[in-house]
Design an enzyme around this catalytic site. Structure first.
Site, PDB file in Angstrom:
ATOM      1  N   CYS A   1       7.428  10.087  26.567  1.00  0.00           N
ATOM      2  CA  CYS A   1       6.589   8.821  26.663  1.00  0.00           C
ATOM      3  C   CYS A   1       7.207   7.820  27.658  1.00  0.00           C
ATOM      4  CB  CYS A   1       6.435   8.244  25.395  1.00  0.00           C
ATOM      5  SG  CYS A   1       5.209   6.911  25.583  1.00  0.00           S
TER       6      CYS A   1
ATOM      7  N   CYS B   1       9.259   0.444  23.667  1.00  0.00           N
ATOM      8  CA  CYS B   1       8.382   0.517  22.589  1.00  0.00           C
ATOM      9  C   CYS B   1       8.901   0.640  21.157  1.00  0.00           C
ATOM     10  CB  CYS B   1       7.463   1.656  22.592  1.00  0.00           C
ATOM     11  SG  CYS B   1       6.181   1.867  21.392  1.00  0.00           S
TER      12      CYS B   1
ATOM     13  N   CYS C   1       8.681   5.902  17.772  1.00  0.00           N
ATOM     14  CA  CYS C   1       9.040   7.152  18.475  1.00  0.00           C
ATOM     15  C   CYS C   1      10.478   6.968  18.919  1.00  0.00           C
ATOM     16  CB  CYS C   1       8.053   7.734  19.432  1.00  0.00           C
ATOM     17  SG  CYS C   1       6.410   7.952  18.779  1.00  0.00           S
TER      18      CYS C   1
ATOM     19  N   CYS D   1       0.116   6.686  24.664  1.00  0.00           N
ATOM     20  CA  CYS D   1       0.680   7.007  23.518  1.00  0.00           C
ATOM     21  C   CYS D   1       0.731   8.108  23.112  1.00  0.00           C
ATOM     22  CB  CYS D   1       0.346   5.617  22.356  1.00  0.00           C
ATOM     23  SG  CYS D   1       1.109   6.044  20.783  1.00  0.00           S
TER      24      CYS D   1
ATOM     25  N   GLN E   1      -2.668   8.544   3.799  1.00  0.00           N
ATOM     26  CA  GLN E   1      -1.276   8.678   4.710  1.00  0.00           C
ATOM     27  C   GLN E   1      -1.798   8.998   5.738  1.00  0.00           C
ATOM     28  OE1 GLN E   1       1.594   9.063   3.191  1.00  0.00           O
ATOM     29  NE2 GLN E   1       1.385   9.500   1.070  1.00  0.00           N
TER      30      GLN E   1
ATOM     31  N   TYR F   1       1.696   4.541  -8.823  1.00  0.00           N
ATOM     32  CA  TYR F   1       1.661   4.083  -7.459  1.00  0.00           C
ATOM     33  C   TYR F   1       0.589   5.038  -6.669  1.00  0.00           C
ATOM     34  CZ  TYR F   1       5.983   2.311  -9.197  1.00  0.00           C
ATOM     35  OH  TYR F   1       6.884   1.746  -9.972  1.00  0.00           O
TER      36      TYR F   1
ATOM     37  N   GLU G   1      -2.295   1.837  -9.964  1.00  0.00           N
ATOM     38  CA  GLU G   1      -1.887   1.214  -8.699  1.00  0.00           C
ATOM     39  C   GLU G   1      -2.346  -0.146  -8.505  1.00  0.00           C
ATOM     40  OE1 GLU G   1      -1.254   1.838  -5.377  1.00  0.00           O
ATOM     41  OE2 GLU G   1      -1.915  -0.039  -4.946  1.00  0.00           O
TER      42      GLU G   1
ATOM     43  N   ASP H   1       5.081   7.927  -6.585  1.00  0.00           N
ATOM     44  CA  ASP H   1       5.121   7.808  -5.203  1.00  0.00           C
ATOM     45  C   ASP H   1       5.323   6.159  -4.944  1.00  0.00           C
ATOM     46  OD1 ASP H   1       4.982   8.218  -2.566  1.00  0.00           O
ATOM     47  OD2 ASP H   1       2.966   8.808  -2.414  1.00  0.00           O
TER      48      ASP H   1
ATOM     49  N   CYS I   1       9.346   8.019   0.073  1.00  0.00           N
ATOM     50  CA  CYS I   1       9.659   7.640   1.213  1.00  0.00           C
ATOM     51  C   CYS I   1      11.180   7.012   1.717  1.00  0.00           C
ATOM     52  CB  CYS I   1       8.707   6.882   1.865  1.00  0.00           C
ATOM     53  SG  CYS I   1       8.602   5.193   1.088  1.00  0.00           S
TER      54      CYS I   1
HETATM   55  N1  SAH Z   1       0.425   8.100  -3.453  1.00  0.00           N
HETATM   56  C1  SAH Z   1      -0.396   7.598  -2.579  1.00  0.00           C
HETATM   57  C2  SAH Z   1      -0.209   6.191  -2.142  1.00  0.00           C
HETATM   58  C3  SAH Z   1       1.556   5.886  -2.086  1.00  0.00           C
HETATM   59  S1  SAH Z   1       2.114   4.666  -1.335  1.00  0.00           S
HETATM   60  C4  SAH Z   1      -0.628   8.288  -1.542  1.00  0.00           C
HETATM   61  O1  SAH Z   1      -0.063   9.504  -1.292  1.00  0.00           O
HETATM   62  O2  SAH Z   1      -1.817   8.018  -0.844  1.00  0.00           O
HETATM   63  C5  SAH Z   1       2.946   3.574  -2.811  1.00  0.00           C
HETATM   64  C6  SAH Z   1       1.678   2.799  -3.379  1.00  0.00           C
HETATM   65  O3  SAH Z   1       1.939   1.999  -4.211  1.00  0.00           O
HETATM   66  C7  SAH Z   1       0.756   1.691  -2.499  1.00  0.00           C
HETATM   67  O4  SAH Z   1      -0.755   1.923  -2.725  1.00  0.00           O
HETATM   68  C8  SAH Z   1       1.039   0.218  -3.219  1.00  0.00           C
HETATM   69  O5  SAH Z   1       0.073  -0.733  -3.168  1.00  0.00           O
HETATM   70  C9  SAH Z   1       1.404   0.798  -4.593  1.00  0.00           C
HETATM   71  N2  SAH Z   1       2.409  -0.267  -5.304  1.00  0.00           N
HETATM   72  C10 SAH Z   1       3.557  -0.764  -4.612  1.00  0.00           C
HETATM   73  N3  SAH Z   1       3.998  -1.591  -5.744  1.00  0.00           N
HETATM   74  C11 SAH Z   1       3.346  -1.351  -6.953  1.00  0.00           C
HETATM   75  C12 SAH Z   1       3.697  -1.619  -8.242  1.00  0.00           C
HETATM   76  N4  SAH Z   1       4.594  -2.570  -8.707  1.00  0.00           N
HETATM   77  N5  SAH Z   1       2.627  -1.301  -9.195  1.00  0.00           N
HETATM   78  C13 SAH Z   1       1.582  -0.631  -9.041  1.00  0.00           C
HETATM   79  N6  SAH Z   1       1.176  -0.071  -7.622  1.00  0.00           N
HETATM   80  C14 SAH Z   1       2.172  -0.318  -6.703  1.00  0.00           C
END
Ligand code: SAH
Length: 477
Positions: A83, A89, A92, A184, A307, A336, A357, A406, A433
């Protein structure tokens, strides 16, 4: 060449310039690393094999940080970045590394975190699952308009640059500086075509670009989302409610880009850019786009989280489902859960899935998607995981056999760790992550849970970010 330390300037505490430093490796967060007199030195924008002069900017007992002053020799590992905006930027940042090497460094980051932070007995670590597309993999990009764009070094040397308006991405760590982007490679076309068309249209029609310091101007943000099914959503965000200008612009956009399936807009007169608390107005097409994963359909609204690399999200969820090894009899918790994509993805193999969530709108999306896919065995609950998980909750919803997690980058709250141990599911599948916080949490769970499987997944080629899925199994006491 031996490393030489030169003291620059007269000021007593001025930090030194280190000459001829050979970069050795890449460490956590993608920082390049060298060793100078027993101390670790972190340097951004360098790769192993580079020989550089480094201006030190921070000096502690165990480590130093600095930036490259001069590249003396470039590593043979380097390739030409794709790029033209590379280097200025914020996205990337790893384009100078071949994708194969990016994957090796990501794999190593996961191994390092497990060895140095978790310090538990390690199983064999599966080779990272790379992304088939190492460019054009994002399904969402957000651009920002600015009436005072960032000037590149070449432009600074031209005395009278006429156009100060631009549309593109933020310069790293500068909320008010936008780099005008003309190409981009993160999202498939027509992302560039739409953004570049908009710039030209705006300049020709003398529309004002937003000024984030004064909070004035008409064109503010542009969000483009697409799906693997070929649907395309465009959301235009305006700083002022100028009815005729808005209608004209959107009509022209629709005529020029008939492939847009959902054309929406927002009037944002707040100080911040988020549209989550604003009404999204309809101009043309549907008010959502549809994504497909195996036999499941996911409805994605303008505010829904999804995602950003759909193909790799499928890989990630497949690993999580494989690690959970469900037979149809299990009660599964998806903590989550976001918009419930994992919960819904594993539902047909479970007796019941409970998603938790804390964003209520995401829970609404999750419920809608469960309904759309006729999944009668999922329940979604809005709340903070650490507050929701208690004895009552387990009594009402059933004790979990498998918990899938997650969490965001910060990892798990210690109260959540305690509740996991107390609920004692047979398996915990932890999607993360951030390998460092995940490793910390694995250590905290280690007395009760054994690390059985590790599978890194690359969701973000050309960046240092890495996702990692682990399987933990309850120890028999
Ligand atoms: N598993 C999902 C999202 C993961 S991202 C996917 O793959 O699409 C992490 C998520 O956790 C987000 O949506 C965020 O809003 C939520 N989150 C963050 N802190 C939290 C908490 N303390 N209790 C509940 N959810 C939470």
């Amino acid at each position: 060449m031996p490393a030489k330390i030169i003291q620059v300037g007269r000021k007593k505490n001025k930090l030194p310039l280190l000459e001829n430093i050979k970069i050795e490796n890449i460490a956590a967060e993608g920082k390049a690393l060298a060793r100078v007199n027993e101390r670790v030195l972190f340097v951004p924008m360098a790769v192993p094999g580079d020989i550089v002069d480094v201006q030190i900017s921070k000096k502690k007992n165990s480590f130093m940080e600095g930036y490259v002053k001069t590249y003396k020799e470039l590593s043979s590992m380097r390739i030409k970045p794709k790029c033209k905006h590379f280097g200025t930027c914020g996205g990337c940042k790893w384009q100078m590394l071949p994708y194969k090497n990016q994957l090796e460094f990501k794999q190593q980051q996961v191994i390092d975190a497990l060895q140095r932070i978790a310090k538990v007995e390690l199983p064999e670590i599966c080779p990272i699952i790379g992304s088939e597309n190492d460019y054009y993999y994002r399904n969402k990009l957000e651009y920002t308009f600015s009436n005072k764009r960032w000037f590149t070094e070449e432009e600074m040397n031209e005395p009278d640059v006429e156009n100060t308006a631009g549309v593109g991405f933020h310069i790293p760590k500068m909320f008010d500086k936008i780099l005008d982007i003309t190409e981009c490679h993160l999202q498939a076309e027509p992302t560039n075509a739409i953004r570049n068309w908009l710039r030209t249209y705006a300049l020709n029609n003398k529309l004002s670009f937003y000024n984030v310091r004064m909070h004035e101007g008409f064109l503010r943000n542009l969000i483009i989302r697409n799906t693997s099914t070929g649907e395309l959503m465009v959301i235009m965000i305006f700083g002022k409610n100028e009815h005729d200008q808005i209608q004209n612009l959107l009509h022209q956009m629709q005529a020029n880009f008939p492939q847009i399936t959902s054309l929406l807009y927002v009037i944002n007169q707040k100080k911040n850019d988020t549209i989550n608390d604003l009404e999204v107005l309809h101009f043309a097409g549907k008010n959502h786009i549809m994504e497909k994963m195996e036999e499941l359909n996911y409805k994605i609204g303008p505010k829904s989280f999804y995602q950003t690399n759909s193909a790799q999200a499928y890989q990630l969820y497949s690993v999580a489902r494989e690690f959970a090894a469900l037979t149809g009899k299990e009660i599964v918790y998806d903590l989550y859960s976001g918009t419930g994509t994992i919960a819904n993805f594993v539902a047909h193999k479970a007796k019941k899935v409970i998603g938790v969530e804390f964003i209520p709108e995401a829970i609404e999306d999750a419920k809608e998607n469960a309904l759309l896919n006729e999944l009668g065995n999922t329940i979604f609950i809005a709340g903070d995981t650490k507050d929701v998980l208690n004895q009552d909750f387990f009594d009402t919803n059933g004790n979990p056999d498998v918990i899938i997690l997650d969490p965001p980058r910060a990892g798990l709250h210690t109260d959540v760790i305690k509740m996991l141990i107390w609920a004692a599911p047979q398996k915990i599948v932890y999607v993360s992550c951030n390998p460092a916080t995940q490793a910390r949490d694995i250590a905290l769970l280690n007395e009760n849970y054994k690390l059985i499987k590790v599978q890194p997944v690359d969701m973000f080629p050309q960046t240092h970010h890495v996702e990692n899925v682990v399987l933990l199994e309850k120890r028999e006491n």
